[in-house]
Design a protein around this motif. Structure first.
Motif, short mmCIF file in Angstrom:
data_model
loop_
_atom_site.label_atom_id
_atom_site.label_comp_id
_atom_site.label_asym_id
_atom_site.label_seq_id
_atom_site.Cartn_x
_atom_site.Cartn_y
_atom_site.Cartn_z
N PRO A 130 0.77 -1.19 0.05
CA PRO A 130 0.12 -0.10 0.03
C PRO A 130 0.98 1.27 0.02
N GLY A 131 0.82 2.02 -1.10
CA GLY A 131 1.40 3.44 -1.39
C GLY A 131 2.81 3.18 -1.49
N ARG A 132 3.24 1.90 -1.79
CA ARG A 132 4.96 1.93 -2.18
C ARG A 132 5.20 0.73 -2.85
N VAL A 133 6.47 0.67 -3.42
CA VAL A 133 6.96 -0.56 -4.06
C VAL A 133 8.31 -1.12 -3.44
N GLU A 134 8.30 -2.12 -3.24
CA GLU A 134 9.96 -2.70 -2.89
C GLU A 134 10.39 -3.58 -4.05
N TRP A 135 11.58 -3.52 -4.31
CA TRP A 135 12.53 -4.30 -5.15
C TRP A 135 13.61 -5.18 -4.48
N THR A 136 13.78 -6.24 -4.73
CA THR A 136 15.18 -6.84 -4.56
C THR A 136 15.89 -6.87 -5.70
N CYS A 137 17.42 -6.83 -5.48
CA CYS A 137 18.08 -6.75 -6.76
C CYS A 137 19.61 -7.34 -6.27
N LYS A 138 20.05 -7.83 -7.56
CA LYS A 138 21.44 -8.09 -7.38
C LYS A 138 22.52 -7.33 -8.47
N PRO A 139 23.75 -7.40 -7.94
CA PRO A 139 24.24 -7.71 -6.66
C PRO A 139 23.80 -6.60 -5.39
N ALA A 140 24.34 -6.89 -4.34
CA ALA A 140 24.18 -5.91 -3.16
C ALA A 140 24.54 -4.63 -3.42
N LEU A 141 23.55 -3.75 -3.15
CA LEU A 141 23.93 -2.32 -3.17
C LEU A 141 24.72 -1.76 -2.47
N ALA A 142 25.66 -0.96 -2.90
CA ALA A 142 26.92 -0.41 -2.21
C ALA A 142 26.70 0.92 -1.32
N CYS A 143 25.51 1.40 -1.79
CA CYS A 143 24.96 2.79 -1.14
C CYS A 143 23.72 2.53 -0.35
N ARG A 144 23.49 3.44 0.66
CA ARG A 144 22.24 3.64 1.73
C ARG A 144 21.80 5.06 1.29
N GLY A 145 20.53 4.93 1.76
CA GLY A 145 19.70 6.14 1.57
C GLY A 145 18.88 6.53 0.47
N ALA A 146 18.55 7.76 0.21
CA ALA A 146 18.13 8.23 -1.22
C ALA A 146 19.05 7.98 -2.45
N VAL A 147 18.56 7.27 -3.48
CA VAL A 147 19.11 6.85 -4.57
C VAL A 147 18.56 7.50 -5.87
N ARG A 148 19.15 7.45 -7.10
CA ARG A 148 18.05 7.58 -8.05
C ARG A 148 18.21 6.54 -9.19
N VAL A 149 17.32 5.87 -9.18
CA VAL A 149 17.01 4.63 -10.00
C VAL A 149 16.63 4.81 -11.74
N TYR A 150 17.64 4.51 -12.53
CA TYR A 150 17.24 4.47 -13.99
C TYR A 150 16.94 3.06 -14.66
N SER A 151 15.79 2.96 -15.20
CA SER A 151 15.39 1.53 -15.95
C SER A 151 16.03 1.72 -17.27
N LEU A 152 17.17 0.71 -17.41
CA LEU A 152 17.63 0.59 -18.74
C LEU A 152 17.14 -0.15 -19.93
N ALA A 153 16.69 -1.45 -19.41
CA ALA A 153 16.05 -2.31 -20.37
C ALA A 153 15.60 -3.80 -19.80
N TYR A 154 14.60 -4.27 -20.25
CA TYR A 154 14.25 -5.71 -19.82
C TYR A 154 15.06 -6.45 -20.44
N VAL A 155 15.63 -7.32 -19.50
CA VAL A 155 16.67 -8.32 -20.05
C VAL A 155 16.16 -9.81 -19.50
N GLY A 156 14.96 -9.95 -19.21
CA GLY A 156 14.39 -11.35 -18.67
C GLY A 156 14.67 -12.40 -19.72
N SER A 157 14.24 -12.13 -20.90
CA SER A 157 14.38 -13.02 -22.16
C SER A 157 15.82 -13.48 -22.23
N HIS A 158 16.81 -12.46 -22.05
CA HIS A 158 18.34 -12.85 -22.32
C HIS A 158 18.57 -13.69 -20.99
N ILE A 159 18.13 -13.50 -20.03
CA ILE A 159 18.29 -14.12 -18.64
C ILE A 159 17.95 -15.63 -18.69
#
Length: 213
Positions: A130-159
């Motif tokens: 409710p009111g937000r989205v959470e994502w898990t990602c690989k590899p581990a994030l090196a930073c904490r706090g506020a970040v800017r996220v850029y969606s580059l491409a869907y790579v699910g078929s390649h994976i």
């Protein structure tokens, strides 16, 4: 001009430089996607020597195709949103733009809030709350706090295709069923649970009518 591929210390493309993942596991199945490198295309023969030969060529060319996709990707503000790096592998955002579509198996660039660096990650899970989205990602994030996220491409078929090729490599000769052998060597007939395409009679006529209505 022609891309010379990533330099030691990070991948570079379209004027962007991505910092390396110093603690990432090189054996991670997703490593070829969050640590991209230039992969030349291997010629595809008419016949393959073995399942290993087939899977090696396929895996290589999947990564070559992914490299081309990666080279075309750009960090655009129209495909970016602000998020919070919650812990080592989790991002969260309540931005409206972040909740418009699924980012599962997207390649993303995460820029630290202090602009100290930008790294590549693959989204491996998404949870809508409710009111937000959470994502898990690989590899581990090196930073904490506020970040800017850029969606580059869907790579699910390649994976998915790359993982299938890797599974075939791991299976070795045991994966070579009669049907698979017919794919490796289409000029040779192998027995199996299939029949040749009929060349005459009612069955052939129905097949022609179905294929050429």
């Amino acid at each position: 001009g022609r891309s010379s591929g990533p330099r030691r210390g990070g991948a570079r493309h379209s004027g962007n430089r991505y910092h390396p993942h110093r603690s990432a596991d090189p054996g991670d199945p997703l490593a070829p996607f969050f640590c991209p490198r230039e992969v030349p295309v291997m010629p595809v023969p008419l016949e393959f020597e073995s399942p290993t030969h087939y899977a090696t060529v396929m895996a290589n060319n999947i990564l070559a195709e992914f490299w081309h996709t990666f080279q075309q990707a750009q960090m655009l503000d129209s495909q970016a949103f602000t998020a919070v790096a919650v812990d080592g592998s989790k991002l969260a955002s309540d931005a409206a733009s972040a909740m418009q579509e699924s980012l599962f198996h997207n390649l993303i660039a995460v820029r630290a809030g202090d602009h100290s660096g930008t790294q590549l990650h693959v989204i491996t899970g998404q949870k809508v709350l409710p009111g937000r989205v959470e994502w898990t990602c690989k590899p581990a994030l090196a930073c904490r706090g506020a970040v800017r996220v850029y969606s580059l491409a869907y790579v699910g078929s390649h994976i998915a295709e790359y993982q299938c090729a890797q599974e075939t490599l791991s299976a070795g000769p045991s994966s070579c069923t009669p049907l698979f052998r017919s794919i490796l060597c289409p000029s040779v007939g192998f027995p199996g649970e299939y029949v040749p395409v009929p060349t005459g009679g009612p069955a052939a006529r129905r097949l022609r009518e179905h294929c050429n209505p």
